[in-house]
Design a protein around this motif. Structure first.
Motif, PDB file in Angstrom:
ATOM      1  N   GLY A  33       0.975  -1.158  -0.142  1.00  0.00           N
ATOM      2  CA  GLY A  33      -0.097  -0.083   0.099  1.00  0.00           C
ATOM      3  C   GLY A  33       0.885   1.231   0.090  1.00  0.00           C
ATOM      4  N   PRO A  34       0.362   2.441  -0.018  1.00  0.00           N
ATOM      5  CA  PRO A  34       1.115   3.700  -0.049  1.00  0.00           C
ATOM      6  C   PRO A  34       1.831   3.963   1.182  1.00  0.00           C
ATOM      7  CG  PRO A  34      -1.180   4.086  -1.125  1.00  0.00           C
ATOM      8  CD  PRO A  34      -1.267   2.627  -0.479  1.00  0.00           C
ATOM      9  N   TYR A  35       1.652   3.765   2.332  1.00  0.00           N
ATOM     10  CA  TYR A  35       2.365   4.035   3.492  1.00  0.00           C
ATOM     11  C   TYR A  35       3.637   3.118   3.016  1.00  0.00           C
ATOM     12  CZ  TYR A  35      -1.046   6.199   6.211  1.00  0.00           C
ATOM     13  OH  TYR A  35      -2.286   6.976   7.010  1.00  0.00           O
ATOM     14  N   GLU A  36       3.243   1.737   2.951  1.00  0.00           N
ATOM     15  CA  GLU A  36       4.353   1.062   3.018  1.00  0.00           C
ATOM     16  C   GLU A  36       5.473   1.288   1.913  1.00  0.00           C
ATOM     17  OE1 GLU A  36       2.031  -2.862   4.473  1.00  0.00           O
ATOM     18  OE2 GLU A  36       2.191  -2.960   2.590  1.00  0.00           O
ATOM     19  N   ALA A  37       4.853   1.537   0.757  1.00  0.00           N
ATOM     20  CA  ALA A  37       5.816   1.717  -0.274  1.00  0.00           C
ATOM     21  C   ALA A  37       6.276   3.125  -0.201  1.00  0.00           C
ATOM     22  CB  ALA A  37       4.891   1.790  -1.861  1.00  0.00           C
ATOM     23  N   ALA A  38       5.920   4.197   0.497  1.00  0.00           N
ATOM     24  CA  ALA A  38       6.460   5.628   0.588  1.00  0.00           C
ATOM     25  C   ALA A  38       7.928   5.446   1.504  1.00  0.00           C
ATOM     26  CB  ALA A  38       5.557   6.485   1.236  1.00  0.00           C
ATOM     27  N   LEU A  39       7.789   4.281   2.454  1.00  0.00           N
ATOM     28  CA  LEU A  39       8.855   4.197   3.551  1.00  0.00           C
ATOM     29  C   LEU A  39      10.282   3.372   2.901  1.00  0.00           C
ATOM     30  CD1 LEU A  39       6.923   3.245   6.704  1.00  0.00           C
ATOM     31  CD2 LEU A  39       8.137   5.426   6.285  1.00  0.00           C
ATOM     32  N   GLN A  40       9.640   2.785   1.747  1.00  0.00           N
ATOM     33  CA  GLN A  40      11.019   2.021   1.285  1.00  0.00           C
ATOM     34  C   GLN A  40      12.054   2.842   0.903  1.00  0.00           C
ATOM     35  OE1 GLN A  40      10.225  -1.252   0.612  1.00  0.00           O
ATOM     36  NE2 GLN A  40      11.932  -1.825  -0.469  1.00  0.00           N
ATOM     37  N   GLY A  41      13.212   2.307   1.348  1.00  0.00           N
ATOM     38  CA  GLY A  41      14.597   2.955   1.282  1.00  0.00           C
ATOM     39  C   GLY A  41      14.774   4.087   2.180  1.00  0.00           C
ATOM     40  N   HIS A  42      14.136   4.683   3.145  1.00  0.00           N
ATOM     41  CA  HIS A  42      14.393   5.651   3.930  1.00  0.00           C
ATOM     42  C   HIS A  42      15.520   5.285   4.648  1.00  0.00           C
ATOM     43  CE1 HIS A  42      11.068   8.047   2.793  1.00  0.00           C
ATOM     44  NE2 HIS A  42      10.555   8.181   4.220  1.00  0.00           N
ATOM     45  N   ARG A  43      16.606   5.999   5.125  1.00  0.00           N
ATOM     46  CA  ARG A  43      17.616   5.727   5.792  1.00  0.00           C
ATOM     47  C   ARG A  43      17.229   6.160   7.529  1.00  0.00           C
ATOM     48  NH1 ARG A  43      23.063   7.259   7.115  1.00  0.00           N
ATOM     49  NH2 ARG A  43      23.676   5.632   8.429  1.00  0.00           N
ATOM     50  N   ILE A  44      17.080   5.078   8.231  1.00  0.00           N
ATOM     51  CA  ILE A  44      16.927   5.319   9.542  1.00  0.00           C
ATOM     52  C   ILE A  44      18.288   5.820  10.343  1.00  0.00           C
ATOM     53  CG2 ILE A  44      15.663   4.316  11.912  1.00  0.00           C
ATOM     54  CD1 ILE A  44      13.981   4.826   9.309  1.00  0.00           C
ATOM     55  N   HIS A  45      18.451   6.702  10.860  1.00  0.00           N
ATOM     56  CA  HIS A  45      19.608   7.044  11.483  1.00  0.00           C
ATOM     57  C   HIS A  45      19.837   6.557  12.858  1.00  0.00           C
ATOM     58  CE1 HIS A  45      19.834   9.965   8.173  1.00  0.00           C
ATOM     59  NE2 HIS A  45      21.334   9.774   8.262  1.00  0.00           N
ATOM     60  N   ASP A  46      18.706   6.476  13.687  1.00  0.00           N
ATOM     61  CA  ASP A  46      18.701   6.027  15.063  1.00  0.00           C
ATOM     62  C   ASP A  46      17.536   5.150  15.217  1.00  0.00           C
ATOM     63  OD1 ASP A  46      18.565   5.237  17.799  1.00  0.00           O
ATOM     64  OD2 ASP A  46      19.211   7.276  18.352  1.00  0.00           O
ATOM     65  N   ARG A  50      16.121   4.004  17.678  1.00  0.00           N
ATOM     66  CA  ARG A  50      15.455   4.235  18.847  1.00  0.00           C
ATOM     67  C   ARG A  50      14.599   5.649  18.544  1.00  0.00           C
ATOM     68  NH1 ARG A  50      20.665   2.925  21.929  1.00  0.00           N
ATOM     69  NH2 ARG A  50      21.170   3.849  20.167  1.00  0.00           N
ATOM     70  N   GLN A  51      15.031   6.444  17.660  1.00  0.00           N
ATOM     71  CA  GLN A  51      14.317   7.533  17.466  1.00  0.00           C
ATOM     72  C   GLN A  51      14.093   7.968  16.183  1.00  0.00           C
ATOM     73  OE1 GLN A  51      16.738  11.232  19.156  1.00  0.00           O
ATOM     74  NE2 GLN A  51      15.652  10.465  20.940  1.00  0.00           N
ATOM     75  N   PRO A  52      13.103   7.019  15.613  1.00  0.00           N
ATOM     76  CA  PRO A  52      12.803   6.861  13.843  1.00  0.00           C
ATOM     77  C   PRO A  52      12.023   8.126  13.445  1.00  0.00           C
ATOM     78  CG  PRO A  52      11.507   5.340  14.994  1.00  0.00           C
ATOM     79  CD  PRO A  52      12.125   5.819  16.245  1.00  0.00           C
ATOM     80  N   VAL A  53      12.679   9.338  13.523  1.00  0.00           N
ATOM     81  CA  VAL A  53      11.936  10.588  13.120  1.00  0.00           C
ATOM     82  C   VAL A  53      11.634  10.359  11.842  1.00  0.00           C
ATOM     83  CG1 VAL A  53      13.937  12.001  12.555  1.00  0.00           C
ATOM     84  CG2 VAL A  53      11.556  13.043  13.195  1.00  0.00           C
ATOM     85  N   GLU A  54      12.518   9.799  10.748  1.00  0.00           N
ATOM     86  CA  GLU A  54      12.273   9.783   9.498  1.00  0.00           C
ATOM     87  C   GLU A  54      11.110   8.893   9.111  1.00  0.00           C
ATOM     88  OE1 GLU A  54      14.744   8.393  11.220  1.00  0.00           O
ATOM     89  OE2 GLU A  54      16.627   9.346  10.506  1.00  0.00           O
ATOM     90  N   ILE A  55      10.473   7.822   9.760  1.00  0.00           N
ATOM     91  CA  ILE A  55       9.331   7.145   9.775  1.00  0.00           C
ATOM     92  C   ILE A  55       8.132   8.087  10.029  1.00  0.00           C
ATOM     93  CG2 ILE A  55       7.689   5.216  10.486  1.00  0.00           C
ATOM     94  CD1 ILE A  55      10.504   3.327  10.800  1.00  0.00           C
ATOM     95  N   LEU A  56       8.298   8.655  11.092  1.00  0.00           N
ATOM     96  CA  LEU A  56       7.065   9.749  11.228  1.00  0.00           C
ATOM     97  C   LEU A  56       6.983  10.716  10.190  1.00  0.00           C
ATOM     98  CD1 LEU A  56       7.627  10.149  15.360  1.00  0.00           C
ATOM     99  CD2 LEU A  56       6.237   8.606  13.999  1.00  0.00           C
ATOM    100  N   ARG A  57       8.022  11.316   9.658  1.00  0.00           N
ATOM    101  CA  ARG A  57       7.989  12.295   8.758  1.00  0.00           C
ATOM    102  C   ARG A  57       7.003  11.828   7.756  1.00  0.00           C
ATOM    103  NH1 ARG A  57      13.970  15.104   8.791  1.00  0.00           N
ATOM    104  NH2 ARG A  57      13.286  16.389  10.760  1.00  0.00           N
TER     105      ARG A  57
END
Ligand code: NFE
Length: 597
Positions: A542-555, A557-564
């Motif tokens: 689905g769109p949420y799942e596809a949109a997260l593909q390839g994001h680099r999570i720096h930490d 324990r604090q996955p602000v990238e996923i939240l954005r």
């Protein structure tokens, strides 16, 4: 080390959403899975009820997009029974829907999404004088003096010193992904607080037309607000034989001059806040995060159903926002939607906790939709979901078998693709200011910016509907209701209808089957279900799942990238699964679990 980063619940949304992101050795997301963790039940509750009452139940699906399920519901019954509503009712509905957009989008930007970009604690370091200069360079908004920002900073310091960040608790403050200078952070925090006060005022529009908010009143065949310029505060007739008696006020039961003036004031307040605060803030903040214009796209397919009719819902040529599908980012071709065709709009449950009579890999058109719950996940409390099996209470809706994104970005692209001049100009201005190409819209920040742009387009359109309503009333047209088919004795033995609309989060549809005057089947396919649903029978994300593909999570324990990226869709899982929460639990803080795999 490969990891599974789990965010559960995702907060600053409505409802219960869990993201499980599998990452590689560099912390890049290789597969993300989106799970709704509470279950729907509204469809079951609606069975066998009077279709004219359905809106009152359906509207309780959600209190955020508070009126949309009421509108979609009455439209489904009107479609099934062939009821046309008077123009005044259409104008009042347009104004109410538009007010919902403006309110909801501003609230989303400041209260649900801004803190992914704005570091509240850093705002303490801001110089109020320089903050004032920054604010005044962006717009003519009156609340921009050094003293004002100094007061906001003091208030914030009080929260921090007391160790009680309250509404600002549990952010990832100090995370290196925050890039705004302290002055921009302080300005944004000030506007966060202003927006709280502003929304309390603008919500009055719903109270004037629908009696209250959340969950204003609706009516199959029109709107329940009678228009009378002859009522006083208590709703009694006035006039004393001298023509219209222009008194009235909050206690009046019919829409009168005072009510109309309140609506006019709300429209002004809305446009002012959007022009002077929301649009400039979005552009200013986005300018610091341009790398977020190149990631977070999603599936690349976009769908709208269309809304804001000028000639009834039966004539899509009059919609302000057109309906259709854009595939693979190709804005040159808009594909029409056939709502009746069995193979177009379907829901799948291959990875959802439901069963279908015909088997789990079947797709069902919503008029034949089934709601058979079958939870097969792990027993709570659990660490991980089994992502190869069912993992969500959301179904997977598809158009001709394809996942499609719905919402503000889809609408702005549709308006652009169909040559809507104000959209072209506004988008052109924003892209130029930011120095990014058109392709930047296909991204996390593109989605957020599209929401801001459509808010301006819709807030501006409100004045036209208001002026037309006032002109009609002045011309003597007070009609708001068509009661010709009110009595079930006038209905056919069997009827089917679909009520479509554009809710703030995207294309919404309610599907009703009426038999012998009662609801035989009711299905709601909601924007957040289109966007947040799990993989389908063909394993398409689905769109949420596809949109997260390839994001680099720096930490992890604090996955602000996923939240954005997830917040850029403005999730509402209460809508998506039509929550029936047994315990009335408060939403806890973001909890991030790390589970090695
Ligand atoms: Ni509960 Fe909703 C909107 C609907 S959700 S907020 O907008 O319908 O996707």
């Amino acid at each position: 080390m490969n990891q599974r980063v789990i965010v559960d619940p995702v907060t600053r949304i409505e409802g219960h959403l869990r993201i499980e992101a599998e990452t590689d050795a560099e912390g890049r997301i290789t597969r993300a899975s989106s799970a709704g963790t509470m279950v729907r039940g509204l469809e079951i509750i609606l069975r066998d009820r009077d279709p004219r009452d359905a809106w009152a139940f359906a509207q309780r699906i959600c209190g955020v997009c508070t009126l949309v399920h009421g509108i979609a519901s009455v439209r489904s019954v009107e479609h099934a029974l062939g009821i046309a509503i008077p123009r005044n009712a259409e104008l009042i509905r347009n104004l109410m829907i538009a007010a919902q957009y403006v309110h909801d989008h501003v609230m989303h930007f400041y209260h649900l999404h801004a803190l992914d970009w704005v570091d509240v604690v850093s705002a303490l370091k801001a110089d109020p004088k320089r903050t004032s200069e920054l604010a005044q360079s962006l717009s003519g908004y009156a609340r921009s003096s050094p003293g004002y920002f100094s007061d906001v900073r003091k208030k914030l310091k009080g929260f921090v010193d007391a160790g009680q960040l309250g509404i600002f608790a549990n952010g990832y403050w100090g995370h290196p992904a925050y890039r705004l200078p302290p002055e921009a952070n302080l300005m944004a925090v000030a506007h966060y607080l202003d927006a709280l006060a502003w929304q309390r005022d603008v919500v009055k529009l719903h109270a004037v037309f629908g009696g209250k908010n959340p969950h204003p009143m609706f009516l199959v065949g029109g709107v329940p607000c009678a228009i009378s310029l002859h009522t006083d505060r208590a709703g009694r007739g006035g006039g004393h034989g001298k023509g219209p008696h222009f008194r009235g006020g909050d206690g009046a039961t019919a829409l009168n001059v005072v009510g109309l003036q309140t609506v006019q004031n709300v429209i002004r307040q809305m446009r002012q806040f959007v022009d002077q605060v929301y649009v400039p803030d979005t552009l200013a903040i986005a300018g610091f995060y341009k790398d977020w214009f190149t990631q977070g796209e999603g599936v690349g397919n976009f769908m709208t159903f269309g809304d804001f009719p000028a000639k009834g819902m039966g004539d899509p040529s009059g919609y302000l926002i057109p309906g259709g599908v854009i595939l693979d980012r190709d804005l040159k071709k808009v594909h029409p939607i056939d709502f009746q065709a069995e193979g177009e709009i379907q829901e799948f449950v291959s990875h959802a906790w439901y069963d279908y009579g015909g088997g789990k890999d079947q797709g069902l058109h919503p008029w034949k939709g089934e709601t058979k719950l079958n939870y097969t996940g792990p027993k709570p409390p659990y660490k991980q979901l089994d992502l190869e099996q069912s993992y969500s209470w959301l179904k997977s809706p598809r158009w001709k078998g394809k996942p499609v994104e719905v919402g503000p970005l889809a609408r702005v692209l549709m308006l652009y693709a169909t040559g809507h001049q104000p959209t072209k100009e506004l988008a052109g201005m924003a892209l130029k200011k930011l120095g990014v190409p058109m392709a930047a819209l296909f991204s996390t920040l593109g989605r957020t910016a599209a929401r801001t742009l459509e808010t301006k387009l819709i807030a501006d359109a409100m004045q036209g509907w208001y002026d037309e309503l006032v002109a009609n009333i002045k011309g003597g047209d007070l009609n708001t209701f068509n009661g010709a088919k009110w009595e079930p004795s006038t209905w056919p033995k069997q009827a089917r209808g679909v009520g479509i609309m554009e809710a703030p989060r995207g294309a919404l549809s309610h599907w009703i089957v009426i038999e012998d005057g009662r609801i035989a089947n009711y299905q709601a396919i909601v924007p957040s279900t289109w966007n947040a649903g799990p993989r389908d029978a063909a394993n398409q994300q689905g769109p949420y799942e596809a949109a997260l593909q390839g994001h680099r999570i720096h930490d992890g324990r604090q996955p602000v990238e996923i939240l954005r990226t997830i917040h850029s869709f403005d999730p509402c899982i209460a809508c998506a699964v039509h929550v029936a929460g047994p315990g009335g639990e408060a939403g806890p803080a973001v909890v991030t679990g790390l589970a090695g795999s």
